[in-house]
Design a protein around this motif. Structure first.
Motif, PDB file in Angstrom:
ATOM      1  N   GLY A   1       0.862  -1.892   0.300  1.00 27.73           N
ATOM      2  CA  GLY A   1       0.003   0.383   0.045  1.00 27.73           C
ATOM      3  C   GLY A   1       0.608   1.255   0.275  1.00 27.73           C
ATOM      4  N   PHE A   2       2.222   0.983   0.878  1.00 26.98           N
ATOM      5  CA  PHE A   2       2.806   2.652   0.108  1.00 26.98           C
ATOM      6  C   PHE A   2       4.010   2.304  -0.672  1.00 26.98           C
ATOM      7  N   LEU A   3       3.125   1.822  -1.903  1.00 25.98           N
ATOM      8  CA  LEU A   3       4.652   1.877  -3.089  1.00 25.98           C
ATOM      9  C   LEU A   3       3.868   2.629  -4.009  1.00 25.98           C
ATOM     10  N   ASP A   4       4.398   3.363  -5.238  1.00 26.19           N
ATOM     11  CA  ASP A   4       3.608   4.066  -5.664  1.00 26.19           C
ATOM     12  C   ASP A   4       3.765   3.502  -7.125  1.00 26.19           C
ATOM     13  N   THR A   5       4.158   2.109  -7.300  1.00 21.85           N
ATOM     14  CA  THR A   5       3.988   1.815  -8.780  1.00 21.85           C
ATOM     15  C   THR A   5       4.372  -0.053  -8.146  1.00 21.85           C
ATOM     16  N   MET A   6       3.596  -1.043  -8.915  1.00 18.23           N
ATOM     17  CA  MET A   6       3.630  -2.043  -8.477  1.00 18.23           C
ATOM     18  C   MET A   6       4.224  -3.007 -10.036  1.00 18.23           C
ATOM     19  N   GLU A   7       3.532  -2.388 -10.664  1.00 19.83           N
ATOM     20  CA  GLU A   7       4.198  -3.109 -11.909  1.00 19.83           C
ATOM     21  C   GLU A   7       5.373  -2.459 -12.649  1.00 19.83           C
ATOM     22  N   LEU A   8       6.065  -3.204 -13.038  1.00 18.39           N
ATOM     23  CA  LEU A   8       7.654  -2.897 -13.984  1.00 18.39           C
ATOM     24  C   LEU A   8       8.106  -4.336 -15.670  1.00 18.39           C
ATOM     25  N   SER A   9       7.972  -3.120 -15.850  1.00 16.97           N
ATOM     26  CA  SER A   9       8.550  -3.030 -17.459  1.00 16.97           C
ATOM     27  C   SER A   9      10.309  -3.636 -17.717  1.00 16.97           C
ATOM     28  N   PRO A  10      10.783  -4.352 -17.888  1.00 13.01           N
ATOM     29  CA  PRO A  10      12.249  -4.421 -17.552  1.00 13.01           C
ATOM     30  C   PRO A  10      12.171  -3.602 -19.282  1.00 13.01           C
TER      31      PRO A  10
END
Length: 317
Positions: free
Chosen positions: A219-228
């Motif tokens: 819940g503290f993250l600004d983004t969860m999905e990452l693209s290489p």
């Protein structure tokens, strides 16, 4: 100055050579080797507004064992894979502020002093490609409960043995709350090329997110999905080649000359220098090869090791 060691000048050049050194470094065995003299200096930051204690900031005394910050720091150092958290690598800082012409201490901080064994592999600091991610960085135990980290440590402060799950979750919340913009700003101070920075940011974000999953602080993250990330440099025309040289601070004409060394069929209209989060080897990239030769001699894909001192071929690479 520079030159070659000969029998005529050896007594002068090697006047301070230890007589009981290793056999390979005895005077007779150095005849014919190249020598170079240089001026060496040390630069240490000592801003006027900070008083730095020369002794360390302890993590292994009774007070540290009772300090959540000291215990929770275990997780932070796992995040950046800092394996060398010994006493001498910790410092105490007293920021000062000028008040009516006098400098007064206004606060107290503790922090790391030497991060030379972080952000890399087991024996290679700063080797971004070996800065592990996903399940090679962390995982859950067989029962799916315990958090496990695959980061070998050289030193483990005593306070870390007292780190509880609550301590780690407290630190996980702080790490999870660090925004991508903050990580990018920190990485930018390295002055590494943009594609190396992209690779390191991606890996730090991935490790941050892995920690958040383990301790339920997503819940503290600004983004969860990452693209290489991938970076490709266009090299279709002489103008684009010149622009690439200017962008990466390469000597004018060096990239064009390097490309001419390749057979025509091996030259492409662009060069991939970051491939899905992995820095392309200097053996496959002319740009990476030239950056190592002219700007980053300690290496970008393969980092320089002290063992290479005995291997002139490795140094010439």
């Amino acid at each position: 100055d520079q030159g070659t060691i000969t029998r005529e000048n050896a007594s002068t050049l090697l006047a301070r050579l230890p007589t009981d050194g290793k056999e390979e470094y005895r005077a007779d065995n150095l005849i014919g080797r190249q020598w170079v003299t240089f001026r060496e200096s040390g630069v240490e930051l000592r801003p006027k507004g900070i008083v730095r204690r020369e002794d360390g900031a302890p993590l292994s005394d009774i007070l540290a064992r009772q300090d959540r910050v000291a215990r929770g720091h275990y997780l932070f150092d796992l995040w950046i894979e800092n394996r060398d958290v010994k006493y001498d690598n910790r410092k105490m800082f007293f920021p000062r502020q000028e008040v009516s012409g006098d400098w007064r201490v206004v606060n107290y901080y503790e922090g790391h002093h030497d991060l030379g064994l972080s952000l890399g592999g087991l024996v290679s600091s700063g080797q971004v490609n070996k800065f592990r991610m996903q399940n090679r960085f962390s995982s859950r135990g067989a029962a799916g409960k315990k958090a496990r980290f695959k980061a070998p440590l050289i030193f483990k402060p005593e306070s870390w043995n007292y780190c509880t799950w609550a301590d780690a979750r407290w630190m996980a919340a702080h790490i999870s709350a660090i925004p991508e913009s903050g990580i990018r700003s920190a990485v930018a101070t390295s002055l590494w090329p943009d594609f190396v920075q992209e690779a390191l940011v991606y890996r730090l974000l991935d490790r941050r997110n892995q920690i958040a999953k383990l301790y339920d602080t997503t819940g503290f993250l600004d983004t969860m999905e990452l693209s290489p990330p991938s970076v490709s440099v266009p090299l279709r025309t002489p103008q684009e080649i010149t622009a690439a040289e200017a962008k990466y601070g390469l000597p004018p004409g060096s990239l064009a000359e390097k490309r001419r060394e390749r057979p025509a069929f091996a030259r492409s209209d662009s060069e991939l220098i970051l491939d899905r989060g992995v820095i392309v080897s200097h053996r496959k990239s002319d740009i990476v090869s030239l950056l190592i030769r002219h700007r980053h001699p300690s290496g970008l894909t393969d980092r320089y090791r002290r063992q290479s001192d005995k291997n002139p071929r490795a140094l010439r690479r």
